[in-house]
Design a protein around this motif. Structure first.
Motif, PDB file in Angstrom:
ATOM      1  N   LEU A 211     -23.587 -20.879 -20.816  1.00 36.52           N
ATOM      2  CA  LEU A 211     -23.482 -22.115 -20.038  1.00 36.52           C
ATOM      3  C   LEU A 211     -23.293 -21.841 -18.547  1.00 36.52           C
ATOM      4  O   LEU A 211     -23.837 -22.556 -17.700  1.00 36.52           O
ATOM      5  CB  LEU A 211     -22.351 -22.982 -20.591  1.00 36.52           C
ATOM      6  CG  LEU A 211     -22.660 -23.559 -21.982  1.00 36.52           C
ATOM      7  CD1 LEU A 211     -21.421 -24.193 -22.600  1.00 36.52           C
ATOM      8  CD2 LEU A 211     -23.803 -24.572 -21.907  1.00 36.52           C
ATOM      9  N   THR A 212     -22.551 -20.786 -18.219  1.00 42.66           N
ATOM     10  CA  THR A 212     -22.390 -20.420 -16.805  1.00 42.66           C
ATOM     11  C   THR A 212     -23.742 -19.989 -16.238  1.00 42.66           C
ATOM     12  O   THR A 212     -24.114 -20.365 -15.119  1.00 42.66           O
ATOM     13  CB  THR A 212     -21.357 -19.280 -16.647  1.00 42.66           C
ATOM     14  OG1 THR A 212     -20.168 -19.665 -17.329  1.00 42.66           O
ATOM     15  CG2 THR A 212     -21.045 -19.024 -15.187  1.00 42.66           C
ATOM     16  N   HIS A 213     -24.475 -19.229 -17.040  1.00 43.32           N
ATOM     17  CA  HIS A 213     -25.807 -18.794 -16.644  1.00 43.32           C
ATOM     18  C   HIS A 213     -26.716 -20.008 -16.393  1.00 43.32           C
ATOM     19  O   HIS A 213     -27.447 -20.066 -15.408  1.00 43.32           O
ATOM     20  CB  HIS A 213     -26.361 -17.915 -17.769  1.00 43.32           C
ATOM     21  CG  HIS A 213     -27.547 -17.101 -17.367  1.00 43.32           C
ATOM     22  ND1 HIS A 213     -28.069 -16.108 -18.162  1.00 43.32           N
ATOM     23  CD2 HIS A 213     -28.330 -17.139 -16.283  1.00 43.32           C
ATOM     24  CE1 HIS A 213     -29.114 -15.574 -17.555  1.00 43.32           C
ATOM     25  NE2 HIS A 213     -29.297 -16.184 -16.419  1.00 43.32           N
ATOM     26  N   LEU A 214     -26.635 -20.999 -17.278  1.00 45.43           N
ATOM     27  CA  LEU A 214     -27.438 -22.215 -17.123  1.00 45.43           C
ATOM     28  C   LEU A 214     -27.110 -22.935 -15.815  1.00 45.43           C
ATOM     29  O   LEU A 214     -28.001 -23.294 -15.050  1.00 45.43           O
ATOM     30  CB  LEU A 214     -27.224 -23.152 -18.315  1.00 45.43           C
ATOM     31  CG  LEU A 214     -27.863 -24.539 -18.182  1.00 45.43           C
ATOM     32  CD1 LEU A 214     -29.388 -24.447 -18.167  1.00 45.43           C
ATOM     33  CD2 LEU A 214     -27.396 -25.474 -19.297  1.00 45.43           C
ATOM     34  N   VAL A 215     -25.829 -23.162 -15.543  1.00 46.29           N
ATOM     35  CA  VAL A 215     -25.511 -23.933 -14.326  1.00 46.29           C
ATOM     36  C   VAL A 215     -25.773 -23.125 -13.056  1.00 46.29           C
ATOM     37  O   VAL A 215     -26.147 -23.707 -12.038  1.00 46.29           O
ATOM     38  CB  VAL A 215     -24.086 -24.568 -14.297  1.00 46.29           C
ATOM     39  CG1 VAL A 215     -23.947 -25.619 -15.370  1.00 46.29           C
ATOM     40  CG2 VAL A 215     -23.009 -23.545 -14.377  1.00 46.29           C
ATOM     41  N   THR A 216     -25.633 -21.816 -13.098  1.00 46.21           N
ATOM     42  CA  THR A 216     -25.990 -21.060 -11.885  1.00 46.21           C
ATOM     43  C   THR A 216     -27.506 -21.050 -11.701  1.00 46.21           C
ATOM     44  O   THR A 216     -27.996 -21.099 -10.582  1.00 46.21           O
ATOM     45  CB  THR A 216     -25.422 -19.625 -11.870  1.00 46.21           C
ATOM     46  OG1 THR A 216     -25.800 -18.979 -13.072  1.00 46.21           O
ATOM     47  CG2 THR A 216     -23.931 -19.612 -11.730  1.00 46.21           C
ATOM     48  N   HIS A 217     -28.251 -21.070 -12.812  1.00 48.56           N
ATOM     49  CA  HIS A 217     -29.714 -21.203 -12.690  1.00 48.56           C
ATOM     50  C   HIS A 217     -30.073 -22.551 -12.063  1.00 48.56           C
ATOM     51  O   HIS A 217     -30.937 -22.643 -11.201  1.00 48.56           O
ATOM     52  CB  HIS A 217     -30.370 -21.065 -14.064  1.00 48.56           C
ATOM     53  CG  HIS A 217     -31.804 -21.515 -14.091  1.00 48.56           C
ATOM     54  ND1 HIS A 217     -32.824 -20.778 -13.551  1.00 48.56           N
ATOM     55  CD2 HIS A 217     -32.375 -22.669 -14.544  1.00 48.56           C
ATOM     56  CE1 HIS A 217     -33.970 -21.440 -13.687  1.00 48.56           C
ATOM     57  NE2 HIS A 217     -33.720 -22.584 -14.288  1.00 48.56           N
ATOM     58  N   LEU A 218     -29.397 -23.617 -12.478  1.00 51.60           N
ATOM     59  CA  LEU A 218     -29.712 -24.952 -11.967  1.00 51.60           C
ATOM     60  C   LEU A 218     -29.243 -25.163 -10.524  1.00 51.60           C
ATOM     61  O   LEU A 218     -29.944 -25.732  -9.705  1.00 51.60           O
ATOM     62  CB  LEU A 218     -29.092 -26.033 -12.858  1.00 51.60           C
ATOM     63  CG  LEU A 218     -29.638 -26.175 -14.275  1.00 51.60           C
ATOM     64  CD1 LEU A 218     -28.815 -27.201 -15.056  1.00 51.60           C
ATOM     65  CD2 LEU A 218     -31.107 -26.593 -14.257  1.00 51.60           C
ATOM     66  N   PHE A 219     -28.016 -24.714 -10.241  1.00 51.38           N
ATOM     67  CA  PHE A 219     -27.378 -25.087  -8.971  1.00 51.38           C
ATOM     68  C   PHE A 219     -27.286 -23.952  -7.963  1.00 51.38           C
ATOM     69  O   PHE A 219     -26.879 -24.174  -6.838  1.00 51.38           O
ATOM     70  CB  PHE A 219     -25.966 -25.620  -9.218  1.00 51.38           C
ATOM     71  CG  PHE A 219     -25.944 -26.823 -10.104  1.00 51.38           C
ATOM     72  CD1 PHE A 219     -26.482 -28.016  -9.671  1.00 51.38           C
ATOM     73  CD2 PHE A 219     -25.400 -26.764 -11.371  1.00 51.38           C
ATOM     74  CE1 PHE A 219     -26.483 -29.135 -10.479  1.00 51.38           C
ATOM     75  CE2 PHE A 219     -25.393 -27.878 -12.192  1.00 51.38           C
ATOM     76  CZ  PHE A 219     -25.937 -29.065 -11.745  1.00 51.38           C
ATOM     77  N   GLY A 220     -27.580 -22.741  -8.385  1.00 51.68           N
ATOM     78  CA  GLY A 220     -27.423 -21.603  -7.484  1.00 51.68           C
ATOM     79  C   GLY A 220     -26.078 -20.939  -7.709  1.00 51.68           C
ATOM     80  O   GLY A 220     -25.159 -21.530  -8.275  1.00 51.68           O
TER      81      GLY A 220
END
Ligand code: FA5
Ligand code: MG
Length: 416
Positions: A211-220
């Motif tokens: 999930l951390t990977h997902l949000v850093t992919h989305l938001f930087g």
């Protein structure tokens, strides 16, 4: 004497949804306004911001998680929002007397059928089909408070991943002695009774990393994230992720280690798993700086056009600050009818009549009459049009209809 927005279902013996007919009973509480949203499928409308964020999440999962060149996660975004009460609650081990089943919080078609309140309603059926990893995107329905980040129809994306003994421990050295399960174990704040601590720690790590990977992919990489412990009947341990947005922490998802009893009942008793459910609107609001959740329902091309990107990875920044159009505040005070007053009934009534002109409803004052012992509530309703300046006259007109309907429908006594 009821307001037309609340009336049409009365007197009919069935409710029609997506071409099916459901027998009404004493649980039926869907309104025409809500039914009109069923089938809109904003998440499947090409280039709608919810579609865009769904596609970005899909493409992230497709590209990062592959097995011999095939995506690990299958995606399901066309499951009907009409589910059984059994799917929405019982299949998730939610007890019969659990407060989340209240009529005041859900939209029931009848005692047996409802509009799903979360995409978790599909967990068990999809696991039972034999799927080990899947995403479900869909519209969900809840009677809730009204403000810039809450709306009675919103969209969720569910994710589930199951692991066998071999899959979970494959990267651990000397893992031949490790086991997913332990006999005679205890439930603690950190794990379920049947799980080994090493299995849970790896699952929790994999879940949070995914999930951390997902949000850093989305938001930087700069996005600020924090984890909060919480509780769901279908996961343990459970967590919520919050993301920093406009100076505040905003909850974007709930997740946890799936209850083993759920997996057992779905025929996957030899596996363990994690699950998450995220709010697509909440993520899109952060990603595209959309200040108000009602904008997702806008048909205004000035809004929709901004998401017509060639490539789904192309950055979009919403360019129409809401503050251009000023809000109008009108208060409403009334005496409550004894104990029978349900706050969500009032919110629903306001929403049915005011529609998307209502930005927020807040309880600003409560007061008990010293002699009669009766309670009085005062609510402030903020009216704001998304696309133009609203006149006080227009707002007053709607406000007066709300005043009348509150007296007629809820048995309150207006202090207008
Ligand atoms: C759930 O719905 C759980 N089913 C999530 C879950 C799935 C937990 C799998 C564990 C395993 P919750 O009610 O907190 O949890 O909602 C999840 C997310 O939906 C929230 O974090 C938020 O992003 C979004 N959400 C909830 N209510 C609203 C609302 N009224 N309007 C917009 N978004 C909402
Ligand atoms: Mg929550």
């Amino acid at each position: 004497t009821s307001h037309p927005a609340l009336r049409p279902l009365a007197g009919q013996t069935t409710v029609e949804v997506l071409g099916h007919s459901y027998q009404r009973d004493d649980f039926t509480n869907v309104t025409p306004k809500i039914l009109a949203k069923v089938g809109r499928n904003l998440h499947n409308q090409s280039h709608h911001p919810l579609w865009l964020i769904k596609e970005r999440i899909k493409s992230h999962f497709y590209s990062v998680y592959t097995c011999r060149g095939n995506p690990v996660f299958s995606v399901h975004d066309n499951l009907s929002p009409v589910v059984t009460v059994e799917q929405n609650f019982d299949s998730l081990l939610i007890p019969p007397d659990h407060p989340s089943r209240k009529q005041g919080d859900n939209y029931y078609l009848n005692r047996k059928t409802m509009l799903r309140a979360h995409t978790s309603a599909h967990q068990r059926e999809l696991v039972r089909c034999g799927l080990d990893a899947f995403l479900v995107a869909g519209d969900v329905y809840r009677r809730d408070e009204i403000d810039a980040s809450h709306y009675p129809v919103f969209h969720q994306m569910e994710g589930v991943r199951l692991f066998s003994n071999h899959q979970l421990f494959q990267k651990v050295e000397n893992s031949q002695d490790l086991s997913l399960f332990e006999a005679g174990g205890q439930r603690t704040p950190h794990k379920q009774e049947s799980h080994s601590l090493e299995a849970v720690k790896l699952l929790e790590f994999d879940l949070k990393r995914t999930l951390t990977h997902l949000v850093t992919h989305l938001f930087g990489a700069d996005v600020e994230v924090r984890w909060v412990d919480c509780h769901f009947p279908f996961t343990h341990p459970s967590f919520e992720m919050e993301v920093r947005f406009q100076g505040d922490w905003m909850e974007v998802l709930g997740c946890g280690v799936m209850e083993q009893e759920l997996l057992n009942s779905a025929g996957a008793g030899r596996q363990v798993g994690w699950a998450f459910g995220l709010g697509l609107e909440r993520l899109a609001m952060v990603l595209y700086s959309i200040p108000d959740i009602r904008l997702f329902w806008s048909q205004d091309q000035r809004f929709l056009q901004q998401f017509q990107v060639q490539d789904i990875q192309q950055p979009v920044r919403f360019q129409q600050p809401l503050s251009k159009y000023p809000p109008l505040h009108n208060d409403i005070s009334f005496w409550l009818p004894g104990d029978s007053f349900i706050e969500n009934d009032f919110y629903e009534l306001v929403r049915s009549i005011g529609g998307d002109l209502v930005e927020k409803v807040s309880l600003v004052d409560k007061f008990k009459h010293p002699k009669t012992g009766r309670w009085s509530h005062c609510y402030r309703i903020s009216y704001r049009h998304m696309e133009r300046t609203l006149s006080q006259q227009e707002a007053r007109l709607v406000h007066r209809q709300i005043e009348d309907a509150a007296e007629a429908q809820l048995g309150v006594q207006g202090r207008y």
